[in-house]
Design an enzyme around this catalytic site. Sequence first.
Site, PDB file in Angstrom:
ATOM      1  N   ARG A 128     -48.328  18.175 -43.255  1.00  0.00           N
ATOM      2  CA  ARG A 128     -47.248  18.471 -42.262  1.00  0.00           C
ATOM      3  C   ARG A 128     -46.346  19.195 -43.861  1.00  0.00           C
ATOM      4  O   ARG A 128     -46.267  18.194 -44.658  1.00  0.00           O
ATOM      5  CB  ARG A 128     -47.034  17.573 -41.956  1.00  0.00           C
ATOM      6  CG  ARG A 128     -45.215  18.427 -41.328  1.00  0.00           C
ATOM      7  CD  ARG A 128     -45.170  18.719 -39.574  1.00  0.00           C
ATOM      8  NE  ARG A 128     -44.182  19.242 -39.107  1.00  0.00           N
ATOM      9  CZ  ARG A 128     -43.363  18.500 -38.800  1.00  0.00           C
ATOM     10  NH1 ARG A 128     -43.793  18.024 -38.453  1.00  0.00           N
ATOM     11  NH2 ARG A 128     -42.273  18.516 -38.462  1.00  0.00           N
ATOM     12  N   ARG A 188     -47.009  24.161 -37.748  1.00  0.00           N
ATOM     13  CA  ARG A 188     -47.318  22.908 -38.319  1.00  0.00           C
ATOM     14  C   ARG A 188     -48.751  21.933 -38.048  1.00  0.00           C
ATOM     15  O   ARG A 188     -48.856  22.413 -36.843  1.00  0.00           O
ATOM     16  CB  ARG A 188     -46.074  21.191 -37.937  1.00  0.00           C
ATOM     17  CG  ARG A 188     -46.147  21.166 -36.258  1.00  0.00           C
ATOM     18  CD  ARG A 188     -44.742  20.861 -36.057  1.00  0.00           C
ATOM     19  NE  ARG A 188     -44.048  21.533 -35.786  1.00  0.00           N
ATOM     20  CZ  ARG A 188     -43.262  21.648 -34.783  1.00  0.00           C
ATOM     21  NH1 ARG A 188     -42.802  20.710 -34.240  1.00  0.00           N
ATOM     22  NH2 ARG A 188     -42.001  22.480 -34.605  1.00  0.00           N
ATOM     23  N   ASP A 240     -47.518  16.880 -35.899  1.00  0.00           N
ATOM     24  CA  ASP A 240     -46.068  16.445 -35.758  1.00  0.00           C
ATOM     25  C   ASP A 240     -46.731  14.908 -34.605  1.00  0.00           C
ATOM     26  O   ASP A 240     -47.284  14.639 -34.087  1.00  0.00           O
ATOM     27  CB  ASP A 240     -45.470  17.623 -34.919  1.00  0.00           C
ATOM     28  CG  ASP A 240     -44.333  16.576 -34.783  1.00  0.00           C
ATOM     29  OD1 ASP A 240     -43.495  16.208 -35.962  1.00  0.00           O
ATOM     30  OD2 ASP A 240     -43.402  17.022 -33.745  1.00  0.00           O
ATOM     31  N   ASP A 259     -43.528  11.926 -32.676  1.00  0.00           N
ATOM     32  CA  ASP A 259     -42.971  11.716 -31.835  1.00  0.00           C
ATOM     33  C   ASP A 259     -43.002  10.707 -31.575  1.00  0.00           C
ATOM     34  O   ASP A 259     -44.213  10.669 -31.175  1.00  0.00           O
ATOM     35  CB  ASP A 259     -42.496  12.663 -31.401  1.00  0.00           C
ATOM     36  CG  ASP A 259     -42.041  14.405 -32.351  1.00  0.00           C
ATOM     37  OD1 ASP A 259     -41.091  13.936 -32.828  1.00  0.00           O
ATOM     38  OD2 ASP A 259     -41.986  15.323 -31.352  1.00  0.00           O
TER      39      ASP A 259
END
Length: 167
Positions: free
Chosen positions: A82, A91, A94, A96
Amino acid sequence: MNRVHLGLGGNLGDRLGALQSALAALRARGLVPQRVSSVYDTEPVGFLEQGNFLNLALAGHWDGTPRELLERCLAVEAELGRVRDFKDGPRTIDIDILLRGEQIVSEAGLEIPHPRLHLRRFVLVPLAEIGPEVIHPVLRRSFADLLAHCPDPSRVRRVAAPEAVDA
């Protein structure tokens, strides 16, 4: 252990392979997945001049603090290449933190629940798949209800069953 919901996605390189690798790396760092959504092909949000993403959500257990989970997620992202060139840019992966049970966290670099999860169809579709009845601790609405009222018009299309990443 604490229940957590994570969102994973990427749009560079081997997108499915990156999701598989991220899930394996999170497991190796102590996350215990319980439910993994299907994989969805999604249009970019924010910066639109990039390729589509593959996204999924997972519900699992995490025995550490929210900050420790964030550190593990960032380490996995770095391990998988990343690069943060600019906000909402392309990217490889990711990760989250979307929810941690009923907990509300507001610290430098860490906000739980994720502040935009209710505005993003690419997050809500997989979340509603694995836990339609789960209640957002701030908005006090279920994932299914948030999805039904999501203002995001972007396309989200299921492309693979959970088994594609959760082997």
